[in-house]
Write a protein that holds these residues in place. Structure first.
Motif, PDB file in Angstrom:
ATOM      1  N   LYS A  92       7.573  -4.977  -3.276  1.00 57.13           N
ATOM      2  CA  LYS A  92       6.183  -5.558  -2.967  1.00 57.13           C
ATOM      3  C   LYS A  92       5.496  -6.625  -2.855  1.00 57.13           C
ATOM      4  O   LYS A  92       5.456  -7.071  -1.988  1.00 57.13           O
ATOM      5  N   GLU A 212      -0.634  -8.024  -5.002  1.00 58.55           N
ATOM      6  CA  GLU A 212      -1.020  -7.567  -3.886  1.00 58.55           C
ATOM      7  C   GLU A 212      -2.077  -7.005  -4.219  1.00 58.55           C
ATOM      8  O   GLU A 212      -3.476  -7.545  -2.690  1.00 58.55           O
ATOM      9  N   LEU A 242       0.587  -1.488   0.263  1.00 55.65           N
ATOM     10  CA  LEU A 242       2.035  -1.291   0.459  1.00 55.65           C
ATOM     11  C   LEU A 242       2.369  -0.965  -0.009  1.00 55.65           C
ATOM     12  O   LEU A 242       2.425  -0.476  -1.831  1.00 55.65           O
ATOM     13  N   ALA A 244       6.425   0.623  -1.403  1.00 63.63           N
ATOM     14  CA  ALA A 244       7.832   0.253  -1.328  1.00 63.63           C
ATOM     15  C   ALA A 244       8.316   1.552  -1.944  1.00 63.63           C
ATOM     16  O   ALA A 244       8.526   2.047  -2.263  1.00 63.63           O
ATOM     17  N   THR A 254       9.277  -1.914   2.338  1.00 56.28           N
ATOM     18  CA  THR A 254       8.212  -2.162   1.525  1.00 56.28           C
ATOM     19  C   THR A 254       7.507  -2.041   3.656  1.00 56.28           C
ATOM     20  O   THR A 254       6.737  -2.670   4.417  1.00 56.28           O
TER      21      THR A 254
END
Ligand SMILES: Cc1cc2nc3c(=O)[nH]c(=O)nc-3n(C[C@H](O)[C@H](O)[C@H](O)COP(=O)(O)O)c2cc1C
Ligand code: SF4
Ligand code: FES
Lengths: 431, 167
Positions: A92, A212, A242, A244, A254
């Motif tokens: 991700k 992230e 997110l 994945a 993702t």
């Protein structure tokens, strides 16, 4: 209300790779706003949002920033962004870096301002050459536009940002292993305490956050903590997330969902099972997370619910396995990974990961013995909780879940003296 | 093939550009030691993809670090090599998501097409390959890295095509 993609809004928008293009999407407005706020107020806003670390442990980001001592303004402080992304199943952060590098730069810059860190290193795994090149270009553009540098955005704040490449070692994703590696050493985790907030990079107070996590920060400042909190399961599990998803799904990739979406919904969004297979098991949070069974399909994918089910959300890397998959073979592969990646400092982890791989391998090849399940359980018991860093516990997770949730598969390997499952052959006539 | 081929290249010494790059890197960190990983990457590139002893010694001298320490770092990381590699280096992900989407067949294809085992170099020095841990591209499984590029959604035929394109 339909869920609006925020973190991935620029995926596919090639224009966003340029500074101008990013600005057109509202880029760097949050940083400009931050520079007009007291650093303490920025930390408060992030605290209020409930943002928890997206790298694996789910630690509240604002609280972590609040630990950085501010007594001595002349003491150097650092932000190290964790872009090591080596947890099997996880991809991700790469999406963020390849499609929206400025979003990450902006998030890093806001964090630096909030904790008075004048230098940020983005520690990126060595294999991510493409991401590193894209990030370096974006950082250069940000310097040229005086968003970074001696007088960042005219704020008087000095802010430097550098990409630092790792060189192929999963353990460098562990935060203190990463600091050692950044300093030019073998990436062997440190004894804690002292925690990085007190003694981190080059002996100075340091924040370490996942890619992230930092990408969420500009949106929290732009839209406010209340907006962030309005997304998710509850007060402790907030914001967009997110996921994945890979393995036996029709459209691996993702996906951005509100945190706490059920696994069933997530699977549907990814096109369902690959070639209409039947779900057997899934790993909810990367290779370190204990495996869940198909019957748990309705689980809410947030930190606390997954933990309650005996696994962990981890990096939210979801690996989906259909009924043709051999669980012994899967866990043997993960055990090989952990054995290879153990840094070898602690005897229980070094020896235990070796043992677990050995026993699982012999089971896989039909050479298992009666009592191997018990043996695995006892080795796992000796590693878990007896090691310096969380890799030891991570290595134990999948093994324990095999023994506890799929004992019949171990038995079948021992009884039949072979693997009862087919080889994975998907390409007809070698095509 | 019974023996590793003779090394394709040796360490030619740091070029002026490489020195300038190392000097630029020094300004980024409070210690010279922190330049070690980037300097090793530079030395490895100059030596054709691996680190002969003289490259390791030159890096140690350049940064004023004990050689034993530099060796310790080189052996720790999977992307530094102490043996010659092919002109093209292939890394096949065989971790779980790739395993259950066919990475074994990708490894088989490489073995057949290249006629050498893992970590061996083809007699013409063109290729070497290894299986590798997750490369962060599980959504395009099975996949491999060819030099710095990700080659994704592989099939045996696709692998053969890619190999034909490598000079
Ligand atoms: C063995 C091991 C590997 C890890 N790998 C990563 C990684 O690749 N990326 C990451 O962000 N965090 C990783 N972590 C978690 C980090 O130690 C740390 O908790 C995280 O970077 C903190 O950032 P966050 O609070 O924003 O999540 C790993 C932890 C362990 C024990
Ligand atoms: S638990 Fe394992 S990986 Fe972590 S420090 Fe100890 S030996 Fe190294
Ligand atoms: S498992 Fe192959 S790239 Fe992740």
């Amino acid at each position: 209300m339909a869920f609006e993609r925020v973190l991935t809004r620029n995926v596919g928008n090639r224009d966003a790779l340029t500074l101008e293009g990013y600005k057109k999407t509202g880029g760097y407005e949050a940083l400009s706003k931050a520079f007009k706020m007291e650093p303490g107020a920025v930390i408060e806003e992030v605290k209020k949002s409930g943002l928890r670390g997206r790298g694996g442990a789910g630690f509240p980001a604002g609280m972590k920033w609040g630990f950085i001592p501010q007594k001595d303004p002349n003491q150097p402080k650092y932000l190290v962004c964790n872009a090591d992304e080596s947890e099997p199943g996880t991809f991700k952060d790469r999406l963020h870096m390849e499609h929206d590098p400025h979003q990450l730069i902006e998030g890093c810059a806001i964090c630096c301002w909030a904790v008075h860190a004048e230098t940020c290193y983005i520690y990126i795994r060595g294999e991510y050459t493409k991401s590193a090149v894209i990030l370096e270009r974006a950082i250069k553009d940000a310097y040229d536009a005086r968003i970074l540098g001696d007088n960042a955005m005219g704020s008087g704040f000095k802010l430097n940002m550098y990409v630092h490449r790792g060189a192929g070692a999963y353990i460098c994703g562990e935060e203190t292993g990463m600091l050692e590696s950044l300093e030019g050493k073998r990436g062997q985790p440190r004894v804690k305490p002292p925690f990085p907030a007190v003694v981190g990079a080059f002996g100075a107070p340091t924040v370490i956050n996942n890619v992230e996590t930092l990408c969420n920060v500009p949106h929290i400042l732009n839209r406010g903590a209340d907006w962030f909190k309005s997304i998710g399961t509850d007060e402790r599990n907030t914001g967009p997330k997110l996921y994945a998803i890979s393995g036996h799904v029709e459209r691996p990739g993702t996906y951005e969902h509100p945190i706490g979406i059920t696994f069933r919904e997530m699977l549907e969004a990814a096109g369902g099972m690959w070639r209409q297979g039947n779900l057997k098991a899934f790993i909810p949070g990367g290779a370190s997370a204990p495996i869940l069974k198909a019957s748990e399909i309705d689980i809410k994918m947030d930190f606390d619910t997954v933990a309650k089910a005996g696994s962990m959300l981890g990096s939210a890397a979801v690996i989906v396995m259909d009924e043709t998959v051999c669980m012994v073979r899967s866990v043997a592969r993960l055990a090989k990974f952990f054995n290879h990646e153990s840094c070898g400092q602690c005897t229980p982890c070094r020896e235990g990961t070796n043992w677990m791989e050995l026993v699982l391998k012999r089971l896989e090849h039909g050479e298992g013995r009666e009592g191997d399940a018990m043996l695995l359980k006892s080795v796992a018991g000796n590693v878990g909780g007896n090691s310096l860093c969380a890799l030891g516990d991570a290595a134990v997770g999948p093994v324990k879940s095999l023994v506890e949730r799929f004992p019949e598969e171990i038995d079948a390997h021992v009884r039949e003296r072979r693997c009862p499952f087919p080889e994975y052959r998907y390409f007809k006539d070698g095509a | 093939m019974t023996e590793a081929p003779a090394p394709q290249t040796r360490f030619p010494g740091f070029t002026p550009e490489a020195r300038a790059q190392i000097d630029m890197l020094r300004t980024r960190y409070p210690t010279a030691e922190a330049v070690l990983l980037p300097a090793l990457y530079i030395a490895q590139r100059l030596s054709g993809g691996w680190l002969p002893d003289e490259a390791i010694q030159a890096v140690a001298a350049e940064l004023d670090l004990p050689e034993s320490k530099v060796y310790g770092v080189v052996t720790f990381y999977d992307l530094f090599h102490q043996k010659p590699v092919g002109r093209h280096r292939i890394r096949v992900c065989t971790n779980l998501s790739c395993q259950i989407r066919g990475s074994a067949e990708i490894m088989d294809t490489l073995r057949q097409e290249l006629g050498v085992g893992e970590e061996e170099v083809t007699p013409d020095g063109r290729c070497s390959y290894v299986h590798f841990e997750c490369l962060g591209s599980c959504d395009t499984a099975p996949m491999m890295m060819v030099d710095d590029d990700y080659r994704e959604n592989l099939t045996p035929n696709k692998v053969r095509d890619i190999l034909r394109g490598l000079k």
